[in-house]
Design an enzyme around this catalytic site. Sequence first.
Site, PDB file in Angstrom:
ATOM      1  N   ASP A 120      -2.562  -0.800   5.773  1.00  0.00           N
ATOM      2  CA  ASP A 120      -2.955  -0.300   7.092  1.00  0.00           C
ATOM      3  C   ASP A 120      -4.446  -0.015   7.207  1.00  0.00           C
ATOM      4  O   ASP A 120      -4.957   0.180   8.297  1.00  0.00           O
ATOM      5  CB  ASP A 120      -2.177   0.982   7.445  1.00  0.00           C
ATOM      6  CG  ASP A 120      -2.341   2.077   6.397  1.00  0.00           C
ATOM      7  OD1 ASP A 120      -3.134   1.885   5.456  1.00  0.00           O
ATOM      8  OD2 ASP A 120      -1.678   3.115   6.518  1.00  0.00           O
ATOM      9  N   ASP A 134      -7.540  -2.891   3.155  1.00  0.00           N
ATOM     10  CA  ASP A 134      -6.453  -3.835   2.917  1.00  0.00           C
ATOM     11  C   ASP A 134      -6.720  -5.209   3.535  1.00  0.00           C
ATOM     12  O   ASP A 134      -6.032  -6.177   3.197  1.00  0.00           O
ATOM     13  CB  ASP A 134      -5.139  -3.280   3.498  1.00  0.00           C
ATOM     14  CG  ASP A 134      -4.709  -1.995   2.826  1.00  0.00           C
ATOM     15  OD1 ASP A 134      -4.840  -1.913   1.593  1.00  0.00           O
ATOM     16  OD2 ASP A 134      -4.260  -1.075   3.524  1.00  0.00           O
ATOM     17  N   ASP A 193       0.868  -1.174   0.000  1.00  0.00           N
ATOM     18  CA  ASP A 193       0.000   0.000   0.000  1.00  0.00           C
ATOM     19  C   ASP A 193       0.910   1.230   0.000  1.00  0.00           C
ATOM     20  O   ASP A 193       2.005   1.188   0.576  1.00  0.00           O
ATOM     21  CB  ASP A 193      -0.868  -0.030   1.261  1.00  0.00           C
ATOM     22  CG  ASP A 193      -1.932   1.049   1.262  1.00  0.00           C
ATOM     23  OD1 ASP A 193      -2.529   1.283   0.210  1.00  0.00           O
ATOM     24  OD2 ASP A 193      -2.140   1.659   2.319  1.00  0.00           O
TER      25      ASP A 193
END
Length: 906
Positions: A645, A649, A335
């Site tokens: 986070d 996700d 990410d």
Amino acid sequence: MIVEKELKKSTTWFQLDVEHVLQQLDVSPTQGLSSEEVRRRQSKYGLNAIPKKKQKTPLELFLQQFTQPLVVILLIATVITALLQEWVDSSVIFGVVFVNAVIGFIQESKALKAIEALAKSVASEATVIRDGEKRRIPSVELTIGDVVLLQSGDKVPADLRLVQVRELQVDESSLTGESVPVIKQTDALDADTVLGDRSNMAYSSTLVTYGTGVGVVVAIGRNTEIGKINEMIAEADVLETPLTQSIARFSKVLLYVILSLAALTFVVGLVRGERWVDMFMAAVALAVAAIPEGLPAAVTITLAIGVARMAKRNAIIRKLPAVETLGSASVICSDKTGTLTQNQMTVQKIYAGSKLYSVTGVGYEPSGQFMHGEQAVSATENQALKETLICGLLCNDSNLIFVDGQWKIEGDPTEGALIVSAQKAGFTRKTLLSHLPRVDTIPFESAYQYMATLHARQEMNDTVVYVKGSVERLLERAQSALSDTGELATLDAKRILQQADTLASQGLRVLAFAYKIFDRSKTTLSHADISDGLIFLGLQAMIDPPRPEAIEAVAACQSAGICVKMITGDHELTALAIAQRLGIASPQATMDSVINGKTLTTLPEEQLPEVVEKTSVFARVAPGDKLRLVKALQKKGYIVAMTGDGVNDAPSLKQANIGIAMGIAGTDVAKEAADMILTDDNFATIEAAVEEGRNVYDNLVKFITWTLPTNFGEGLVILASVVAGLTLPILPVQLLWINMTTAILLGLMLAFEPKEPGIMNRPPREPNEPILTTSLVVRIIIVGTLLCVGALLFFELALQNGRTDAEARTIAVNIFVLGELFYLFNCRSLRYSMFKIGLFSNPLIWLGVSGMLALQVLYTYLPFMNVAFHSAPLTLADWGISCVPGLIIYAVIGLLKYWRYGRHAA
């Protein structure tokens, strides 16, 4: 009445205009639902709660620990030895199995609580209109069609179609990965609008950062976007790790070999005319000998040591096998926001007075310099630059605070960046407001694309309006520009637009700044006041910058043969710019090399793996797309590590071979879905964890390479004895003594071996690569054969010289123990000699060797040990004889290493 089709697919609501939405939901935005209608809809659609997944009971979790092939072998051995009334053997073997099961149960019982965390994330309150009155209710009581009021600081309680907004901005980073709050509006959108661009929707669990709004509930509970993520988490496959797959394959092969040898022993004995009961006992003895009882404990303890080492390097492991999995990772999907970047918007470029400046420093810490070219300059030297910074600081509703040793922003991250850039120049809001008190404000509105504040200039006896907003909107209202000397200059709108486009092409978010002077009687501000006559001041361009240590970590991963891919909810241009800075994308990469969520959605499943394999940057990605990306890479045979986070996700973190969550910025949902948590939110920690993971696997292979020759040699001894019709040189209880004591005191010391040189300069191992390569199998056969020959030879010589069976067997046992001891030093590295890696680089080896020798002395001379294990005291010469096979083994394996690896092994 409500159209059922619309409810089943809440993603269609953004396509409808407000009037159609209210009509479909049969509700008035001023009256809301009636209490009776609320009860009817609640009974029909249920509560606004995410259902909990049925968890395994503690008993089911515990029994699951006994299903691994190697453990099954040990359980069979436990039952057989118990039937033969070999209670010591049976108890010890079962003790090993039980301890392993307890350790595994403790780890598993801490596992996935992601759905519970998701349920907590919607456990809030909501302000609604019902029966024409404003009420505060638990969000769990919301139903379809409820009218919800939103204001700054609220957590959105359900998926809403917005029907009224006033400067509404929502932080959707936990859901979409978008690093900047989204400006909301109420107009209908196109059918192909991706989740992150649906500006007329407010989604459950996101946060209102600015303004107010009214929305109508269009989805609750499992039908919300966060509810769909919950479904994806539940459906995501919990994959076996490369280690558990390898151990499972290895255990099955071992099972077949053991059963085949046991059967061969039984048949050969019968052919030779031996009693079938004796041969059955011999076959059982061979099975007990060949089973590496210490292997499950060794695997668990080696992984546990890896866990402890990783914890010291800021990586917390939630599931033991994940330690090794990271060492096998061939792709890391990361990410962007907060993982590869600071998650702190930072002004990096300022254009003012026809000059372009760079601003040093990253994040919210107000320290840095203003650079013109290579030269550091004072911000006050250029009047246009000075006024641009002051404008950004005063036309601002956010605050920069210092809390718990960290600088943080209260409010909008973009405004936070403007405060920091001004403070780098030495300006503070408190000082400026004492000279320029705020009189009036026009808040930011999406229709106008600017914010303005009116200030009294007490020293100049007039008032000034500071304006910040989009470049186009301010330029069309400006008639002149401020030069670097503070004089008015001709406005070169074309040049300013070109400069703004250049900055935007670098992935920077660009804001324009202007002011206008009024006389001191001006006390109120309207849009008409700033419709023209503005004096253009400059541009500030900002970005959420990459972490400097992440740049190094990406390079280290790439040199280790690991492909790094960036997946983000941010815009394509920003994603590419960050990827280029990080080294994930090449400097020559174009926008064509970035794939967005819309393209992913239209890609057929059969084409997806090929496309994903070749692409490194993915932008505007929805939660479901992340899950598809991970699955596509796994179809291509990659071991995928996924970092993240946000709530968005969680499904992909669970699906990945190893999910890595951020400990500081990570949501509870992400942490619970992950296998590993980074306590410092630092991508660089992953590179350190990969090192540890590779070392864990290396040490496991060393243990297996060390322990199997013993089992192989012991099996050969029994088989050869049966075939030749000899007395058994080693009894089953003695076999168990050898296997258990050496595994604990010698073999486990290999778990503490430090990393070997060049561990990060080799590619990841293939997922289907066997634990034992051909060369290691050859090594095991050689060592096992030497142990067998040595034990049989000196056992028979001892008997021929008139020694008792107990003495001869004690010599045979010592040959195995000392042979393993010498071979242990060979196994400290499968490539280098112990002198190359350092005699004392692992002090615990020497502690284990000392303990084993002491224990073997007790085994040989202590009376009660002589009774329990059928051993007998030996002479000093017997000890010397017992060392001979071990010395030969050490020399032969050393020569094999030298022959295979040349001088590098020396």
